[in-house]
Each structure stands twice: as structure tokens, then as C-alpha cells.
Scaffold this motif. Structure first.
Motif: not given
Length: 174
Positions: A6, A16, A19, A36-40, A50-52
């Protein structure tokens, strides 16, 4: 091998992008599987982001980070929000100028002054690449050369050298 990562900070810090580059490098140049996924937040800058990234040498059946093995904290807010999602004893890579590292207990803390290093390179915007270089060096999931190739492909030539310099600067800090 399944490595859950993360990268978190605030909008505008490039978490992002870091990631995306990490996942791309793992698949295209590292010969691994990655998701890869992200949230903002809705705002463009200043909100949490964040970027996973999950990297594995086997097919990935569940595409979300359950408990990160590596957590890159680029802001205090990110640390406060996401530290509970890091596996106990895992690695936390944090900028000691932006995060109260003395409050982190039960983890291996790697201090990476990313913002200061990026400023020394003359481009504050590459602090995410400093952190990415430190992450790759510490994790050893694949060689730095894979990240260099991914950066060249994704970012293009105009900003290539400063980003590669940032990756190497981050790796040297570990």
C-alpha cells in the motif's frame, strides 16, 4: 510469493502513479502477476489517496490488499488512516519529515526523507519516485531496472532522467 503493498499520501503526491508504475513494472518487466487499485477523494489535491498493489508469482485470486507487507506512508494522515491495515511486523517506509515515526510500534520502520531528497534533485514532484526506489530496494520483488523501463514507457522522455535519478536516490537511502 505474494507481496501486498500500500502506498498512501494525499492527493497530488503521485501515490496512484507510483502504484501504476509498480504494477506495470512487475507484469511487463518482472515477469510476475500484479493487480493495482486506487482510491482517492473527490478533490484533485489535498485529500487522502492510496494505491494498492499485489505482486505474485502465481495467479492472484483476490485483488485487494488484506494486510500490507509493505506500507509506504507519505503523509501523517495516510499513516493514521492505513497503518491498521499493515501486517504486524511488516515494513513501513515513511518520510520522517512528514510522519511522526516515533509513534509507529510493532513494525520495521524504514526512514526515507523523500521530500528532502526530491528537493535536492530539484524537483519536489519526484518524491513518489524516491519512495518507489526505496520500496523496490527494500522488498527486492524485482530489480530497479524494471522500474526504470516502466517509467520510460509510462512517463516519456521529458521527465525520464529526473525520475530515474529519484528511483536510484531512494534505493540508496535504504
Amino acid at each position: 510469493m505474494r507481496t501486498e503493498i500500500r502506498i498512501a499520501g494525499t492527493g497530488g503526491m503521485g501515490v496512484v502513479l507510483a502504484g501504476v508504475i509498480l504494477g506495470h513494472a512487475a507484469v511487463v518487466y518482472g515477469g510476475l502477476d500484479a493487480v493495482q487499485s486506487q482510491s482517492y477523494g473527490a478533490e484533485a489535491r489535498g485529500t487522502s489517496a492510496d494505491s494498492e498493489v499485489i505482486i505474485s508469482d502465481e495467479p492472484i485470486k483476490y485483488p485487494k490488499v488484506r494486510q500490507s507487507d509493505y506500507f509506504v506512508a507519505m503523509s501523517q494522515k495516510a499513516l493514521d488512516m492505513y497503518l491498521k491495515g499493515a501486517r504486524k511486523g511488516s515494513v513501513v517506509i515513511a518520510d520522517p519529515d512528514l510522519v511522526k515515526i516515533e509513534d509507529i510500534h510493532g513494525y520495521e520502520v524504514v526512514k526515507v526523507p523523500a521530500m528532502k531528497t526530491a528537493d535536492e534533485l530539484g524537483q519536489r514532484m519526484v518524491s513518489n519516485m524516491v519512495m518507489l526506489g526505496a520500496l523496490i530496494q527494500k522488498s527486492g520483488v524485482f530489480p530497479l531496472e524494471a522500474i526504470e523501463k516502466a517509467i520510460a514507457e509510462i512517463l516519456g522522455s521529458k521527465v525520464l532522467q529526473v525520475n530515474i535519478d529519484a528511483i536510484h536516490a531512494g534505493a540508496k537511502l535504504v
